[in-house]
Design a protein around this motif. Structure first.
Motif, short mmCIF file in Angstrom:
data_model
loop_
_atom_site.label_atom_id
_atom_site.label_comp_id
_atom_site.label_asym_id
_atom_site.label_seq_id
_atom_site.Cartn_x
_atom_site.Cartn_y
_atom_site.Cartn_z
N PRO A 174 0.83 -1.20 0.00
CA PRO A 174 0.00 0.00 0.00
C PRO A 174 0.86 1.26 0.00
N GLY A 175 0.37 2.29 -0.66
CA GLY A 175 1.10 3.55 -0.71
C GLY A 175 1.77 3.75 -2.05
N ARG A 176 2.60 4.77 -2.12
CA ARG A 176 3.30 5.09 -3.35
C ARG A 176 4.32 4.00 -3.69
N PRO A 177 4.55 3.76 -5.00
CA PRO A 177 5.56 2.78 -5.38
C PRO A 177 6.95 3.18 -4.88
N ARG A 178 7.75 2.21 -4.55
CA ARG A 178 9.10 2.45 -4.04
C ARG A 178 10.10 2.41 -5.19
N ARG A 179 10.98 3.40 -5.24
CA ARG A 179 12.02 3.39 -6.27
C ARG A 179 13.31 4.07 -5.79
N ARG A 180 13.43 4.28 -4.49
CA ARG A 180 14.61 4.98 -3.98
C ARG A 180 15.16 4.23 -2.77
N PRO A 181 16.42 3.74 -2.83
CA PRO A 181 17.02 3.12 -1.65
C PRO A 181 17.46 4.19 -0.65
N LYS A 182 17.74 3.76 0.56
CA LYS A 182 18.18 4.71 1.57
C LYS A 182 19.63 5.15 1.35
N SER A 183 20.47 4.24 0.87
CA SER A 183 21.88 4.57 0.62
C SER A 183 22.33 3.81 -0.61
N LEU A 184 23.49 4.22 -1.12
CA LEU A 184 24.06 3.57 -2.30
C LEU A 184 25.54 3.34 -2.07
N GLN A 185 25.99 2.10 -2.27
CA GLN A 185 27.39 1.74 -2.07
C GLN A 185 28.06 1.44 -3.40
N ALA A 186 29.30 1.93 -3.56
CA ALA A 186 30.04 1.71 -4.80
C ALA A 186 31.53 1.80 -4.51
N ASP A 187 32.34 1.29 -5.43
CA ASP A 187 33.79 1.31 -5.24
C ASP A 187 34.37 2.61 -5.79
N ARG A 188 35.69 2.68 -5.88
CA ARG A 188 36.38 3.92 -6.26
C ARG A 188 36.09 4.36 -7.69
N GLY A 189 35.66 3.44 -8.53
CA GLY A 189 35.35 3.82 -9.90
C GLY A 189 34.19 4.79 -10.01
N TYR A 190 33.41 4.93 -8.95
CA TYR A 190 32.25 5.82 -8.96
C TYR A 190 32.47 7.05 -8.09
N ASP A 191 33.73 7.34 -7.77
CA ASP A 191 34.05 8.49 -6.91
C ASP A 191 33.84 9.79 -7.67
N SER A 192 32.90 10.61 -7.22
CA SER A 192 32.61 11.89 -7.85
C SER A 192 31.79 12.74 -6.89
N GLU A 193 32.28 13.95 -6.62
CA GLU A 193 31.55 14.83 -5.70
C GLU A 193 30.23 15.30 -6.29
N SER A 194 30.21 15.56 -7.59
CA SER A 194 28.95 16.01 -8.20
C SER A 194 27.88 14.92 -8.11
N HIS A 195 28.29 13.66 -8.24
CA HIS A 195 27.32 12.58 -8.14
C HIS A 195 26.90 12.36 -6.70
N ARG A 196 27.79 12.60 -5.77
CA ARG A 196 27.40 12.53 -4.35
C ARG A 196 26.32 13.57 -4.05
N ARG A 197 26.52 14.77 -4.56
CA ARG A 197 25.52 15.83 -4.33
C ARG A 197 24.19 15.48 -4.98
N ALA A 198 24.26 14.88 -6.19
CA ALA A 198 23.02 14.50 -6.89
C ALA A 198 22.26 13.42 -6.12
N LEU A 199 22.99 12.48 -5.52
CA LEU A 199 22.34 11.44 -4.74
C LEU A 199 21.72 12.02 -3.47
N LYS A 200 22.41 12.96 -2.85
CA LYS A 200 21.86 13.56 -1.64
C LYS A 200 20.58 14.34 -1.94
N LYS A 201 20.51 14.96 -3.13
CA LYS A 201 19.29 15.67 -3.51
C LYS A 201 18.11 14.71 -3.64
N LYS A 202 18.41 13.47 -4.02
CA LYS A 202 17.36 12.45 -4.11
C LYS A 202 17.12 11.74 -2.77
#
Length: 268
Positions: A174-202
């Motif tokens: 019941p309720g709105r569909p779920r499509r957002r996890p609470k956190s996201l884990q990744a290795d060094r290949g995904y290191d980017s401050e702009s993407h960190r900020r984008a994830l925090k906005k979501k």
């Protein structure tokens, strides 16, 4: 006793999603009768599982020729069948409480593309031979939520936002569909401050290892399920090598493989 290639309960999930075939206005018309949808689906699953080339798929009473299976697979992909199949299985898992949204996991794997084609490029891990990458995002237990295909020379970080945005709206509760996890884990290949900020906005907490820091972040203790899911993905031998010249047929196979993984988790 060998397990059936397509169990009845799996076919019951697939059949309602297939586009309805138009009937002829004339009772009698020239030409052969269309191939049964279930037999075509069994041929597609057989090719995905064994890796046999489409031209070598034996036309038997169990399934039609490889060309027919390939054509039916691409038609159903354009109709959105594979995407809706994955979404329906995810909704069923959500209803049973089998999805774990406390964190999402991201990883990628390289594969060869000897014939070239779109979404291929010089592989940095295979002496610049033609290759591609699978980018996979899963829940905390390794259930596939979204998957992307790129050339082997594309940077990993370019697909992070796309993977997150490609998570379908998962119903089942019941309720709105779920499509957002609470956190996201990744290795060094995904290191980017702009993407960190984008994830925090979501409202997603980024837990991404940083470059030029000592090893021992501890992410390996909780990030291994996505690596296991990639190994599950490559149990389907057709995905170990990129043979398709264009991206849509290979994407259809990727979505079907992810759906099969979800189906296994529903019916262990």
């Amino acid at each position: 006793m060998a397990k059936p290639l397509v169990p009845d309960d799996l076919w019951q999930r697939v059949e309602p999603l297939l586009p309805k075939r138009r009937r002829s206005r004339h009772r009698q018309y020239a030409g052969r009768r269309p191939v049964d949808d279930r037999k075509a689906f069994e041929g597609i699953v057989f090719a995905l599982k064994t890796g046999v080339p489409w031209a070598d798929l034996p036309a038997t009473s169990q399934w039609p020729s490889g060309v027919t299976c390939w054509r039916r697979m691409t038609q159903w992909h354009r109709a959105g069948v594979w995407k809706r199949l994955l979404e329906s299985l995810l909704a069923e898992m959500q209803a049973r409480g089998l999805l774990h949204w406390e964190r999402a996991l991201v990883d990628r794997a390289h594969l060869r593309a000897p014939g070239g084609g779109r979404k291929t490029g010089p592989s940095p891990v295979d002496r610049r031979k033609r290759g591609s990458k699978h980018h996979l995002l899963t829940d905390a237990e390794g259930t596939p939520l979204s998957i992307e295909l790129t050339a082997a020379n594309r940077n990993d970080i370019t697909q992070l936002r796309k993977l997150v945005e490609s998570i379908p709206p998962v119903r089942g509760k019941p309720g709105r569909p779920r499509r957002r996890p609470k956190s996201l884990q990744a290795d060094r290949g995904y290191d980017s401050e702009s993407h960190r900020r984008a994830l925090k906005k979501k409202k997603i907490k980024p837990v991404i290892a940083r470059r030029k820091t000592p090893h021992g972040s501890g992410l390996g203790k909780t990030r291994w399920p996505v690596e296991r899911s990639l190994s599950w993905l490559y149990q389907f031998r057709r995905l170990r090598t990129q043979f398709e010249k264009t991206a849509p047929p290979h994407r259809a196979l990727m979505l079907l493989a992810c759906a099969r993984i979800c189906y296994r988790r529903l019916t262990p």
